[in-house]
Design an enzyme around this catalytic site. Structure first.
Site, PDB file in Angstrom:
ATOM      1  N   TYR A   1       8.908  25.642 -13.409  1.00 42.06           N
ATOM      2  CA  TYR A   1       8.371  25.465 -14.762  1.00 42.06           C
ATOM      3  C   TYR A   1       7.855  24.037 -14.887  1.00 42.06           C
ATOM      4  O   TYR A   1       8.514  23.091 -14.440  1.00 42.06           O
ATOM      5  CB  TYR A   1       9.471  25.714 -15.795  1.00 42.06           C
ATOM      6  CG  TYR A   1       9.019  25.437 -17.211  1.00 42.06           C
ATOM      7  CD1 TYR A   1       8.463  26.451 -17.995  1.00 42.06           C
ATOM      8  CD2 TYR A   1       9.128  24.162 -17.771  1.00 42.06           C
ATOM      9  CE1 TYR A   1       8.026  26.198 -19.286  1.00 42.06           C
ATOM     10  CE2 TYR A   1       8.698  23.897 -19.059  1.00 42.06           C
ATOM     11  CZ  TYR A   1       8.149  24.919 -19.806  1.00 42.06           C
ATOM     12  OH  TYR A   1       7.720  24.665 -21.084  1.00 42.06           O
TER      13      TYR A   1
ATOM     14  N   GLU B   1       1.389  23.969 -20.706  1.00 37.30           N
ATOM     15  CA  GLU B   1       2.572  24.601 -20.111  1.00 37.30           C
ATOM     16  C   GLU B   1       2.155  25.517 -18.971  1.00 37.30           C
ATOM     17  O   GLU B   1       1.289  26.368 -19.151  1.00 37.30           O
ATOM     18  CB  GLU B   1       3.322  25.405 -21.178  1.00 37.30           C
ATOM     19  CG  GLU B   1       4.626  25.974 -20.672  1.00 37.30           C
ATOM     20  CD  GLU B   1       5.289  26.886 -21.697  1.00 37.30           C
ATOM     21  OE1 GLU B   1       4.642  27.862 -22.156  1.00 37.30           O
ATOM     22  OE2 GLU B   1       6.444  26.631 -22.061  1.00 37.30           O
TER      23      GLU B   1
END
Ligand code: GDP
Ligand code: MN
Length: 395
Positions: A116, A204
């Site tokens: 991530y 993101e």
């Protein structure tokens, strides 16, 4: 403002953030052609909506998943026909879901590890922060809640910028070494450049993957841009997809109104953000639920007030309206004229409570009293909130 994943990939390419090439398609035929153009039998097709959690989402027609892996162009076309024109519900869309107008086809990457990676603006430190985790590919909010130690944060000094040692630190924390650490550092460096150059407030990538061949690639992308900086980026404004936005907010932005739609039934028309917040609070305090945040600003014109009123009335959830104006720069008679103009055009059948105070208040009140509008007048904020909550209950 947000953009779609296929648009994000264009920015990735421009700034040197490695990501499989994607082709966008608006019909099943286009999807099939896109799959042919990409070639091979390892493809991925993804619904393009401004919301995450697509993989685990469900369409309202019962079709499961907004991310699929077709083996042939025909299968890609078949999958596209199940997704395009359908509404996808994910944990980020709410019950209403999002209409899928387009899908993106790309070569599917093989995955060894899912990481991530995000860059955000951090209010507390007044600096950008890079957030990373070894737990990619899943719901990051859940990771943060259950295993907060697995969330890594690297603050970046706003003037000094991202430092090589900070990149090495991040790579090590993600258990990346050798060539992978190098690829990762380059990717983050370029992503950070993109973040600053495009005035993003959020980028993101979930997941950022390591392939079995050892390549580091961005497989997903979610972007948020600072609306106040958009005037510097006409090429990004061109990517805006208003079909993804709340139509009430799109209309409000045309008139430079600060509007945010909410779930309640009492609409508020207020001047000043602080007063708008206080008005929403006091509605709740009196047992009501606000339908929106709406700040017409300090120097609103009659046209803006009228537009604001129309937006409010176009919301089927609205059962009552509270106008709360403190006339400073804004004059109460201008607000009154705007309300009367809008009410003359639209049929007002729901209760309307008006509290005016400040500049030209006598004139404003007189205009409203002399009209044939059924207005409930209020003397102060508390009185106003009680009156509208009561009126909506008994209406
Ligand atoms: P999201 O569910 O909206 O976040 O959409 P993603 O693009 O992140 O896709 C959901 C999941 O599908 C990812 O977490 C990956 O596990 C998987 N996925 C996405 N793209 C690919 C790909 O190209 N290859 C493979 N093998 N899996 C993928
Ligand atoms: Mn994702």
């Amino acid at each position: 403002m947000n953009i779609h994943e296929y648009q994000a990939k264009e920015l990735f390419e421009k700034f040197g953030v490695p990501s499989p090439k994607g082709i966008v398609a608006g019909t099943a035929e286009e999807a099939e052609a896109a799959a042919k153009a990409i070639g091979g039998d390892d493809l991925v097709i993804k619904a393009q909506v401004h919301a995450g959690g697509r993989g685990k989402g469900t369409f309202k027609n019962g079709f499961k998943g907004g991310v699929h892996f077709p083996k042939t162009p025909a299968e890609a076309g078949e999958l596209a026909s199940q997704m395009i024109g359908q509404t996808l519900v994910t944990h980020q869309t709410g019950e209403a879901g999002r209409l899928v107008n387009k899908v993106m086809i790309a070569e599917s990457a093989d995955i060894e590890r899912e990481l991530y990676l995000a860059i955000l603006m951090d209010r507390g430190s007044a600096s950008p922060v890079i957030v990373a985790s070894t737990e990619g590919g899943m719901d990051i909010e859940e990771v943060a809640e259950k295993t907060p130690e697995k969330i890594i944060r690297q603050f970046v000094h706003p003037l000094a910028g991202l430092q090589p040692y900070e990149l090495r630190k991040l790579a090590a924390a993600l258990e990346l070494a050798g060539d992978q650490a190098k690829q990762f550092a380059k990717l983050v460096k370029n992503l950070f450049k993109l973040f600053i150059a495009c005035d993003c407030d959020m980028v993101e990538i979930n997941p950022l993957v390591v392939t079995p061949a050892g390549d580091v690639l961005a497989l997903d992308a979610k972007f948020g841009f600072d609306d106040n900086a958009l005037y510097r980026h006409p090429e990004i404004v061109e990517m805006r997809d208003t079909t993804e936005e709340d139509p009430r907010e799109v209309e409000a932005s045309k008139f430079d109104l600060n509007y945010i739609g909410l779930d309640g039934n009492i609409a508020c028309l207020v001047n000043g953000a602080g007063l708008a917040m206080a008005t929403m609070d006091i509605i709740k305090h009196c047992g009501g639920e606000p339908a929106n945040f709406l700040d017409v600003g300090g120097g609103a014109t009659k046209e803006q007030v009228s537009a604001a009123f129309k937006i409010i009335l176009s919301d089927p959830n609205v059962e009552g309206i509270l106008v709360n104006i403190f006339g400073g720069i804004m004059q109460c008679d201008i607000i009154a004229e705007g309300i009367l103009a809008a009410a003359a055009e639209l049929e007002l059948t729901i209760p309307l409570v008006v509290r005016l105070e400040g500049t030209n208040v006598a004139l404003g009140k007189k205009l409203i009293e002399e009209s044939d509008l059924a207005v409930i007048s209020a003397d102060n904020l508390n009185d106003a909130a009680q009156k509208i909550v009561e009126a909506v209950k008994t209406a």
